[in-house]
Design a protein around this motif. Structure first.
Motif, PDB file in Angstrom:
ATOM      1  N   THR A 110    -107.617 -52.715  -7.442  1.00 52.11           N
ATOM      2  CA  THR A 110    -108.401 -52.200  -6.315  1.00 52.11           C
ATOM      3  C   THR A 110    -108.786 -53.351  -5.388  1.00 52.11           C
ATOM      4  O   THR A 110    -108.911 -54.499  -5.816  1.00 52.11           O
ATOM      5  N   LEU A 111    -109.015 -52.999  -4.141  1.00 53.99           N
ATOM      6  CA  LEU A 111    -109.404 -53.994  -3.140  1.00 53.99           C
ATOM      7  C   LEU A 111    -110.682 -54.717  -3.574  1.00 53.99           C
ATOM      8  O   LEU A 111    -110.785 -55.942  -3.494  1.00 53.99           O
ATOM      9  N   GLN A 112    -111.643 -53.950  -4.075  1.00 54.68           N
ATOM     10  CA  GLN A 112    -112.923 -54.561  -4.460  1.00 54.68           C
ATOM     11  C   GLN A 112    -112.746 -55.511  -5.646  1.00 54.68           C
ATOM     12  O   GLN A 112    -113.345 -56.595  -5.675  1.00 54.68           O
ATOM     13  N   ASP A 122    -114.696 -69.049  -5.043  1.00 53.79           N
ATOM     14  CA  ASP A 122    -115.162 -69.597  -3.771  1.00 53.79           C
ATOM     15  C   ASP A 122    -114.170 -69.368  -2.631  1.00 53.79           C
ATOM     16  O   ASP A 122    -114.113 -70.148  -1.678  1.00 53.79           O
ATOM     17  N   LEU A 123    -113.386 -68.313  -2.752  1.00 52.55           N
ATOM     18  CA  LEU A 123    -112.417 -67.972  -1.710  1.00 52.55           C
ATOM     19  C   LEU A 123    -112.724 -66.570  -1.196  1.00 52.55           C
ATOM     20  O   LEU A 123    -113.615 -65.893  -1.704  1.00 52.55           O
ATOM     21  N   SER A 124    -111.965 -66.139  -0.193  1.00 52.63           N
ATOM     22  CA  SER A 124    -112.193 -64.818   0.379  1.00 52.63           C
ATOM     23  C   SER A 124    -110.858 -64.130   0.645  1.00 52.63           C
ATOM     24  O   SER A 124    -109.915 -64.756   1.129  1.00 52.63           O
ATOM     25  N   PHE A 125    -110.792 -62.839   0.305  1.00 53.22           N
ATOM     26  CA  PHE A 125    -109.704 -61.997   0.797  1.00 53.22           C
ATOM     27  C   PHE A 125    -110.341 -61.095   1.847  1.00 53.22           C
ATOM     28  O   PHE A 125    -111.110 -60.201   1.522  1.00 53.22           O
ATOM     29  N   PRO A 126    -110.061 -61.356   3.130  1.00 51.97           N
ATOM     30  CA  PRO A 126    -110.933 -60.814   4.177  1.00 51.97           C
ATOM     31  C   PRO A 126    -110.720 -59.352   4.531  1.00 51.97           C
ATOM     32  O   PRO A 126    -111.552 -58.784   5.241  1.00 51.97           O
ATOM     33  N   LEU A 127    -109.657 -58.727   4.067  1.00 50.90           N
ATOM     34  CA  LEU A 127    -109.486 -57.309   4.386  1.00 50.90           C
ATOM     35  C   LEU A 127    -110.659 -56.536   3.792  1.00 50.90           C
ATOM     36  O   LEU A 127    -110.998 -56.718   2.619  1.00 50.90           O
ATOM     37  N   ASP A 128    -111.279 -55.672   4.594  1.00 51.26           N
ATOM     38  CA  ASP A 128    -112.397 -54.903   4.046  1.00 51.26           C
ATOM     39  C   ASP A 128    -112.458 -53.540   4.693  1.00 51.26           C
ATOM     40  O   ASP A 128    -112.276 -53.395   5.898  1.00 51.26           O
ATOM     41  N   LEU A 129    -112.707 -52.517   3.879  1.00 54.14           N
ATOM     42  CA  LEU A 129    -112.858 -51.165   4.397  1.00 54.14           C
ATOM     43  C   LEU A 129    -113.738 -50.368   3.431  1.00 54.14           C
ATOM     44  O   LEU A 129    -113.950 -50.781   2.289  1.00 54.14           O
ATOM     45  N   VAL A 206     -97.963 -60.946  -3.011  1.00 52.96           N
ATOM     46  CA  VAL A 206     -98.575 -62.264  -2.815  1.00 52.96           C
ATOM     47  C   VAL A 206     -99.419 -62.182  -1.550  1.00 52.96           C
ATOM     48  O   VAL A 206     -98.904 -61.853  -0.477  1.00 52.96           O
ATOM     49  N   LEU A 207    -100.717 -62.467  -1.696  1.00 52.71           N
ATOM     50  CA  LEU A 207    -101.645 -62.314  -0.579  1.00 52.71           C
ATOM     51  C   LEU A 207    -102.203 -63.648  -0.144  1.00 52.71           C
ATOM     52  O   LEU A 207    -102.398 -64.556  -0.954  1.00 52.71           O
ATOM     53  N   ARG A 212    -114.129 -69.173   1.476  1.00 52.66           N
ATOM     54  CA  ARG A 212    -115.228 -68.213   1.570  1.00 52.66           C
ATOM     55  C   ARG A 212    -116.188 -68.631   2.690  1.00 52.66           C
ATOM     56  O   ARG A 212    -116.617 -69.787   2.733  1.00 52.66           O
ATOM     57  N   PRO A 213    -116.527 -67.716   3.613  1.00 56.83           N
ATOM     58  CA  PRO A 213    -117.487 -68.063   4.659  1.00 56.83           C
ATOM     59  C   PRO A 213    -118.823 -68.453   4.040  1.00 56.83           C
ATOM     60  O   PRO A 213    -119.267 -67.867   3.061  1.00 56.83           O
ATOM     61  N   ARG A 214    -119.470 -69.470   4.629  1.00 61.28           N
ATOM     62  CA  ARG A 214    -120.757 -69.950   4.098  1.00 61.28           C
ATOM     63  C   ARG A 214    -121.935 -69.405   4.898  1.00 61.28           C
ATOM     64  O   ARG A 214    -123.084 -69.631   4.536  1.00 61.28           O
ATOM     65  N   SER A 215    -121.662 -68.753   6.012  1.00 59.97           N
ATOM     66  CA  SER A 215    -122.774 -68.206   6.797  1.00 59.97           C
ATOM     67  C   SER A 215    -122.396 -66.819   7.297  1.00 59.97           C
ATOM     68  O   SER A 215    -121.208 -66.493   7.447  1.00 59.97           O
ATOM     69  N   GLN A 216    -123.427 -66.011   7.513  1.00 54.17           N
ATOM     70  CA  GLN A 216    -123.214 -64.680   8.079  1.00 54.17           C
ATOM     71  C   GLN A 216    -124.364 -64.381   9.032  1.00 54.17           C
ATOM     72  O   GLN A 216    -125.529 -64.588   8.684  1.00 54.17           O
ATOM     73  N   ASP A 217    -124.035 -63.929  10.219  1.00 52.34           N
ATOM     74  CA  ASP A 217    -125.045 -63.473  11.174  1.00 52.34           C
ATOM     75  C   ASP A 217    -124.648 -62.083  11.654  1.00 52.34           C
ATOM     76  O   ASP A 217    -123.481 -61.846  11.986  1.00 52.34           O
ATOM     77  N   VAL A 218    -125.612 -61.177  11.676  1.00 52.81           N
ATOM     78  CA  VAL A 218    -125.351 -59.797  12.090  1.00 52.81           C
ATOM     79  C   VAL A 218    -126.454 -59.353  13.038  1.00 52.81           C
ATOM     80  O   VAL A 218    -127.627 -59.678  12.824  1.00 52.81           O
TER      81      VAL A 218
END
Ligand code: ZN
Length: 453
Positions: A110-112, A122-129, A206-207, A212-218
């Protein structure tokens, strides 16, 4: 031996479901019906899956491949004579390489599960839904899924480095490239990405991973005209220097829907503006990035591009603002709406939405909620009319797209639902070449027959 017995020798007795075991399963997300299929087969490996397809090929048995069943266009529907091939048992994350920044996964992960495993490194797979908990990587690749961070990282297509697929006759095509740059001939993996199960069955992928982003602003901001909305997109993207990671627009009716009970959220801003934007930035240094984010919003306020802003001050507040956009199931409040996923030039959006709304006045009691990934030119419309008028509503939404160079599917695919409208956004030459590809990879039309065209 008949097909059922032969399949059991390949995948074991518990690898083949039939009768009630099949019909008790749901047909998918937001679906009131249950699964139809002659058999449901659950191989555990590429070798087993290839053997299953060889048997189906010899028997002329049509096959519909299933991932997490979160698709929205009936791309995984099967008939009573078709065989469902479920990837649910091929759910291993085989490798995560932090230096090469690649993951190798089986299609049923699964994506999650992948997102969480990658974050632990400490990495990111950025696809998100929204369907991340059920959607599988095989499914998001087969449908070239989009989601909320396309503006920064592109569609699934741009995150796939290589894959392994099994063709209709059981041949295994291993194209498990791990390199970002590889121009040695045709890029075969892209043939299968977005093919909706019609050209082959994707088994391993293979993806591409990112740090991993270290900051988030929303923030959620209010905007008073469409001209200001497109001006604000350009302003914020430029001011954030590549940090913009989401630009989700909510037309007023959608904002009001997701901020009134029984919705999960309270309104962070008054509900009388025509547009609201959830804007997100991700970066490397929270203090520095927040200062830049706030300054970009202040200058937008100063120049009149936005009229109000609610800024999150903690991870919890960021998540709370995202809840507005993620609470999309509120569109079910008055019964099942007809949902759309269209793509069009940003410059044409205001006129397009006005044209659709003008046509909908024929139904005095209608609801029309508009929201979506505006930075990607992708709008979602959810339209609820009291009478059954699906074909008429589809015509109202789809037909104006042809003249403005839009698409009847931005990110959900064609499946069965949009098949009648494919020719509105693909020309005869394009559709003919699609048929040539289908004919050469699956000449007996055994893989997901009848889907797309
Ligand atoms: Zn979407």
């Amino acid at each position: 031996m008949n097909l059922l017995e032969s399949l059991r020798t390949v995948v074991g007795a518990d690898g083949v479901l039939s009768g009630d075991e099949v019909s008790r399963r749901s047909a998918g997300f937001m679906r009131p019906d249950t699964l139809q299929a002659r058999l449901l087969v659950r191989p555990r490996s590429t070798a087993e899956l290839a053997a299953v397809l060889r048997l189906c090929h010899a028997a002329g048995q049509p096959v519909v491949t299933h991932g997490g069943l979160t698709g929205l266009v009936h791309g995984g529907d099967a008939g009573p004579d078709e065989l469902v091939l479920s990837l649910e048992r091929m759910n291993a994350i085989e490798e995560i390489d932090p230096l090469a920044r690649v993951a190798v996964v089986q299609a049923g992960v699964t994506l999650q599960a992948l997102q969480e495993a990658v974050e632990r490194q400490d990495l990111s797979f950025p696809l998100d839904l929204g369907a991340r908990g059920s959607a599988t990587i095989g499914g998001v690749v087969a449908t070239n899924a989009g989601g909320n961070r396309v503006i920064r990282y592109g569609m699934t297509r741009s995150l796939v480095l290589g894959l392994e697929a099994v063709l209709a006759d059981g041949r295994v095509i291993s194209s498990l490239n791990r390199m970002i740059k590889n121009n040695a001939g045709y890029d075969l993996k892209q043939l299968f990405v977005g093919s909706e199960g019609t050209l082959g069955v994707i088994t391993r992928i293979v993806l591409r991973l990112f740090e991993r982003p270290r900051s988030q602003d929303v923030a959620v901001v209010a905007v008073d005209s469409f001209a200001a909305l497109s001006g604000f997109l350009k302003h914020i993207d430029s001011a954030l220097g590549g940090g913009l990671s989401a630009f989700e627009v909510m037309w007023r009716e959608f904002y009001q829907l997701v901020t009134t009970p029984p919705a999960k959220s309270q309104p962070p801003l008054p509900g009388d503006h025509p547009y609201y934007v959830l804007v997100e930035a991700q970066g490397a240094d929270q203090e520095h990035d927040s200062a830049r984010f706030n300054q970009a919003l202040e200058s937008a306020l100063g120049s009149g591009l936005i009229s109000d802003a609610a800024i999150a001050h903690s991870a919890r507040e960021c998540a709370a603002l995202w809840t507005l956009r993620d609470d999309v199931m509120q569109i079910m409040r008055y019964g099942w709406p007809i949902t759309f996923d269209v793509s069009l030039p940003i410059a044409a959006m205001e006129g397009y939405v006005a044209e659709v709304r003008a046509a909908l006045v024929a139904w005095p009691e209608h609801h029309c909620w508009v929201f979506g990934h505006l930075g990607d030119g992708n709008l979602h419309l959810a339209i609820r009319v009291p009478t059954a008028a699906r074909a008429e509503i589809e015509r109202i939404v789809y037909e104006p797209l042809a003249k403005i160079g839009g698409s009847v599917s931005a990110e959900h695919g064609i499946g069965l639902e949009k098949k009648p409208y494919l020719a509105l956004c693909r020309n005869p030459g394009e559709i003919a070449l699609m048929r040539v590809l289908k004919q050469s990879l699956d000449p007996d039309n055994l893989l997901n027959p009848g889907k797309i065209f």
